[in-house]
Design a protein around this motif. Structure first.
Motif, PDB file in Angstrom:
ATOM      1  N   ILE A  97       0.856  -1.182   0.000  1.00  0.00           N
ATOM      2  CA  ILE A  97       0.000   0.000   0.000  1.00  0.00           C
ATOM      3  C   ILE A  97       0.894   1.234   0.000  1.00  0.00           C
ATOM      4  O   ILE A  97       1.821   1.348   0.814  1.00  0.00           O
ATOM      5  CB  ILE A  97      -0.932  -0.001   1.233  1.00  0.00           C
ATOM      6  CG1 ILE A  97      -1.811  -1.264   1.245  1.00  0.00           C
ATOM      7  CG2 ILE A  97      -1.816   1.261   1.235  1.00  0.00           C
ATOM      8  CD1 ILE A  97      -2.610  -1.460   2.527  1.00  0.00           C
ATOM      9  N   PHE A  98       0.648   2.114  -0.977  1.00  0.00           N
ATOM     10  CA  PHE A  98       1.496   3.308  -1.131  1.00  0.00           C
ATOM     11  C   PHE A  98       0.574   4.491  -1.462  1.00  0.00           C
ATOM     12  O   PHE A  98       0.297   4.784  -2.619  1.00  0.00           O
ATOM     13  CB  PHE A  98       2.506   3.053  -2.261  1.00  0.00           C
ATOM     14  CG  PHE A  98       3.552   4.113  -2.428  1.00  0.00           C
ATOM     15  CD1 PHE A  98       4.593   4.244  -1.512  1.00  0.00           C
ATOM     16  CD2 PHE A  98       3.525   4.976  -3.527  1.00  0.00           C
ATOM     17  CE1 PHE A  98       5.581   5.208  -1.675  1.00  0.00           C
ATOM     18  CE2 PHE A  98       4.503   5.943  -3.699  1.00  0.00           C
ATOM     19  CZ  PHE A  98       5.531   6.055  -2.774  1.00  0.00           C
TER      20      PHE A  98
ATOM     21  N   LEU B  27       7.806   7.816   3.400  1.00  0.00           N
ATOM     22  CA  LEU B  27       7.283   6.606   2.767  1.00  0.00           C
ATOM     23  C   LEU B  27       7.909   6.378   1.382  1.00  0.00           C
ATOM     24  O   LEU B  27       8.051   5.242   0.929  1.00  0.00           O
ATOM     25  CB  LEU B  27       5.752   6.691   2.658  1.00  0.00           C
ATOM     26  CG  LEU B  27       4.979   5.402   2.388  1.00  0.00           C
ATOM     27  CD1 LEU B  27       5.377   4.292   3.356  1.00  0.00           C
ATOM     28  CD2 LEU B  27       3.480   5.661   2.462  1.00  0.00           C
TER      29      LEU B  27
ATOM     30  N   ASP C  44       3.968  -4.165   4.815  1.00  0.00           N
ATOM     31  CA  ASP C  44       4.217  -2.751   5.063  1.00  0.00           C
ATOM     32  C   ASP C  44       5.431  -2.319   4.239  1.00  0.00           C
ATOM     33  O   ASP C  44       6.240  -3.164   3.828  1.00  0.00           O
ATOM     34  CB  ASP C  44       4.557  -2.522   6.551  1.00  0.00           C
ATOM     35  CG  ASP C  44       3.316  -2.336   7.420  1.00  0.00           C
ATOM     36  OD1 ASP C  44       2.197  -2.532   6.915  1.00  0.00           O
ATOM     37  OD2 ASP C  44       3.488  -1.984   8.608  1.00  0.00           O
ATOM     38  N   CYS C  45       5.594  -1.014   4.055  1.00  0.00           N
ATOM     39  CA  CYS C  45       6.764  -0.517   3.326  1.00  0.00           C
ATOM     40  C   CYS C  45       7.979  -0.324   4.234  1.00  0.00           C
ATOM     41  O   CYS C  45       9.094  -0.163   3.743  1.00  0.00           O
ATOM     42  CB  CYS C  45       6.431   0.808   2.643  1.00  0.00           C
ATOM     43  SG  CYS C  45       5.234   0.622   1.318  1.00  0.00           S
ATOM     44  N   ASP C  46       7.775  -0.336   5.560  1.00  0.00           N
ATOM     45  CA  ASP C  46       8.883  -0.085   6.492  1.00  0.00           C
ATOM     46  C   ASP C  46       9.537  -1.390   6.950  1.00  0.00           C
ATOM     47  O   ASP C  46       9.743  -1.619   8.146  1.00  0.00           O
ATOM     48  CB  ASP C  46       8.398   0.735   7.700  1.00  0.00           C
ATOM     49  CG  ASP C  46       7.221   0.094   8.423  1.00  0.00           C
ATOM     50  OD1 ASP C  46       6.587  -0.823   7.859  1.00  0.00           O
ATOM     51  OD2 ASP C  46       6.944   0.500   9.569  1.00  0.00           O
TER      52      ASP C  46
ATOM     53  N   CYS D 129       6.704   2.346  13.894  1.00  0.00           N
ATOM     54  CA  CYS D 129       6.669   3.691  14.509  1.00  0.00           C
ATOM     55  C   CYS D 129       7.902   4.500  14.110  1.00  0.00           C
ATOM     56  O   CYS D 129       8.525   5.187  14.918  1.00  0.00           O
ATOM     57  CB  CYS D 129       6.405   3.648  16.022  1.00  0.00           C
ATOM     58  SG  CYS D 129       7.749   3.154  17.106  1.00  0.00           S
ATOM     59  N   ASN D 130       8.229   4.415  12.814  1.00  0.00           N
ATOM     60  CA  ASN D 130       9.332   5.186  12.219  1.00  0.00           C
ATOM     61  C   ASN D 130      10.700   4.915  12.821  1.00  0.00           C
ATOM     62  O   ASN D 130      11.578   5.776  12.788  1.00  0.00           O
ATOM     63  CB  ASN D 130       9.029   6.688  12.270  1.00  0.00           C
ATOM     64  CG  ASN D 130       7.898   7.061  11.349  1.00  0.00           C
ATOM     65  OD1 ASN D 130       7.860   6.620  10.194  1.00  0.00           O
ATOM     66  ND2 ASN D 130       6.942   7.828  11.855  1.00  0.00           N
TER      67      ASN D 130
HETATM   68  N1  UDP Z   1       0.704   3.706   4.501  1.00  0.00           N
HETATM   69  C1  UDP Z   1       0.406   4.489   3.389  1.00  0.00           C
HETATM   70  N2  UDP Z   1       0.251   5.841   3.551  1.00  0.00           N
HETATM   71  C2  UDP Z   1       0.379   6.452   4.756  1.00  0.00           C
HETATM   72  C3  UDP Z   1       0.679   5.661   5.885  1.00  0.00           C
HETATM   73  C4  UDP Z   1       0.837   4.296   5.727  1.00  0.00           C
HETATM   74  O1  UDP Z   1       0.263   3.959   2.287  1.00  0.00           O
HETATM   75  O2  UDP Z   1       0.228   7.677   4.825  1.00  0.00           O
HETATM   76  C5  UDP Z   1       0.877   2.256   4.346  1.00  0.00           C
HETATM   77  C6  UDP Z   1       2.319   1.840   4.091  1.00  0.00           C
HETATM   78  O3  UDP Z   1       2.327   0.688   3.270  1.00  0.00           O
HETATM   79  C7  UDP Z   1       2.813   1.519   5.487  1.00  0.00           C
HETATM   80  C8  UDP Z   1       1.573   0.857   6.087  1.00  0.00           C
HETATM   81  O4  UDP Z   1       0.493   1.620   5.550  1.00  0.00           O
HETATM   82  O5  UDP Z   1       3.934   0.666   5.508  1.00  0.00           O
HETATM   83  C9  UDP Z   1       1.513   0.858   7.615  1.00  0.00           C
HETATM   84  O6  UDP Z   1       1.993   2.053   8.134  1.00  0.00           O
HETATM   85  P1  UDP Z   1       3.321   2.083   9.012  1.00  0.00           P
HETATM   86  O7  UDP Z   1       4.250   1.027   8.514  1.00  0.00           O
HETATM   87  O8  UDP Z   1       3.848   3.482   9.035  1.00  0.00           O
HETATM   88  O9  UDP Z   1       2.740   1.721  10.455  1.00  0.00           O
HETATM   89  P2  UDP Z   1       3.515   1.051  11.704  1.00  0.00           P
HETATM   90  O10 UDP Z   1       4.102  -0.237  11.220  1.00  0.00           O
HETATM   91  O11 UDP Z   1       4.554   2.027  12.164  1.00  0.00           O
HETATM   92  O12 UDP Z   1       2.441   0.830  12.719  1.00  0.00           O
END
Ligand code: UDP
Ligand code: MN
Length: 310
Positions: free
Chosen positions: A17-18, A27, A134-136, A304-305
């Protein structure tokens, strides 16, 4: 007698998801780094399915071109419009948002948190299984290992998830736990095993940064269509006095406790989260019992970045 063609077990579908991305969003480079990383480490041929909005699509295209130009491998990918995806799962989002979303309300933003639960409607029927990432993330080992987990699925499993590695569900369940002696929300440990309890070793809940989805099993499941109905969700959340804000993973966590046959637990090395926010917000004494992961790391998750150490 006719022979059916062999199951297409060699399809490696990766969903990302992007959305809501701008020139300056972190991102953008997370997406770039993940594609580059997966391309380098994968020994199998992957197909990427990327959910985007109009402006993010343009940025995604640029990042993909950049990754391809610096590597000698092609990327097979397809875009999906987030508004069409949101429309396809509207009913699910409507049921889950009041219980599992922090700020219910706007546009398609709610749908984003629940895509994994309705992906079986979005993905073409030719896809029988998929992973949503997730992208992270950062892969330390081959993504093929992740797909191989599908072959370990118990026959009833619809989703595969690794544990949440913080006490967030101990926190969310504190009202319920003040009245019930339950291992729900407790960390996994080997003491106090009583075999009649469903999760005698503690159940930390699930994290949805890495989700294995048995699409064909979900499409064929009569049980699943009941489980995502308002009556089921409302009674589940009422039973546990559960009010979450982490979207799909809150729901998987409840399912994991109440309907454990539906979820395959992956080991923590498949989603080695790095966020330590809860350590500094009231849970310093127990944090490490949740956070520890003794399995070899396949995937690091800079949630959480958190910066991912390489
Ligand atoms: N994402 C997105 N747009 C945003 C925020 C999140 O497309 O503005 C998607 C993205 O693929 C990201 C995922 O949602 O990896 C989950 O968010 P994130 O990894 O930041 O959440 P965390 O793992 O920190 O809870
Ligand atoms: Mn994440």
């Amino acid at each position: 007698i006719s022979f059916l063609p062999p199951k297409k077990v060699k399809d490696y579908h990766v969903w990302l998801i992007f959305t809501k991305v701008t020139e300056r969003s972190p991102l953008r480079y997370k997406f770039h780094n993940l594609l580059e990383n997966i391309l380098n480490i994968s020994t199998v041929s992957l197909k990427f399915h990327i959910i985007v909005d109009n402006s993010s699509k343009y940025l995604a295209t640029n990042e993909i071109s950049d990754v391809v130009s610096h590597s000698n491998k092609p990327i097979y990918y397809k875009f999906y419009d987030v508004e069409i995806c949101a429309k396809a799962i509207e009913d699910i989002v409507e049921v889950l948002t009041p219980h599992f979303s922090s700020k219910p309300g706007t546009y398609y933003s709610d749908a984003l948190f629940f895509i994994s639960l309705g992906l079986y409607r979005i993905a073409p029927v030719s896809q029988t299984r998929a992973v949503l990432l997730d992208c992270d993330l950062y892969f330390k080992q081959d993504i093929r290992l992740l797909f191989e987990e599908f072959s370990r699925f118990k026959t009833t499993a619809l989703y595969g998830l690794a544990p949440e590695l913080t006490p967030v569900y101990k926190h969310v369940l504190q009202i319920y736990k003040s009245k019930h002696n339950s291992t729900f929300g407790e960390y996994y440990h080997l003491k106090n095993i009583t075999s009649h309890m469903p999760h005698p070793k503690g159940f930390q809940g699930y994290n949805s940064g890495v989700v294995l989805i048995n699409l064909s099993a979900i499409r064929n499941s009569k049980e699943y269509s009941v489980i995502i109905k308002n009556e089921t969700v409302t009674s589940l959340t009422a039973k546990y006095k559960f009010r979450g804000h982490l979207g799909d993973q809150d729901f998987y966590t409840l399912l994991g406790f109440e309907y454990p046959h539906l979820i395959q637990t992956l080991h923590c090395g498949f989603n080695r989260q790095l966020c330590v926010w809860w350590r500094d917000h009231g849970y310093r004494d127990v944090f490490n019992f949740y956070f520890k992961c003794k399995h070899p790391t396949v995937i690091l998750h800079g949630n959480c970045n958190t910066k991912i150490p390489k």
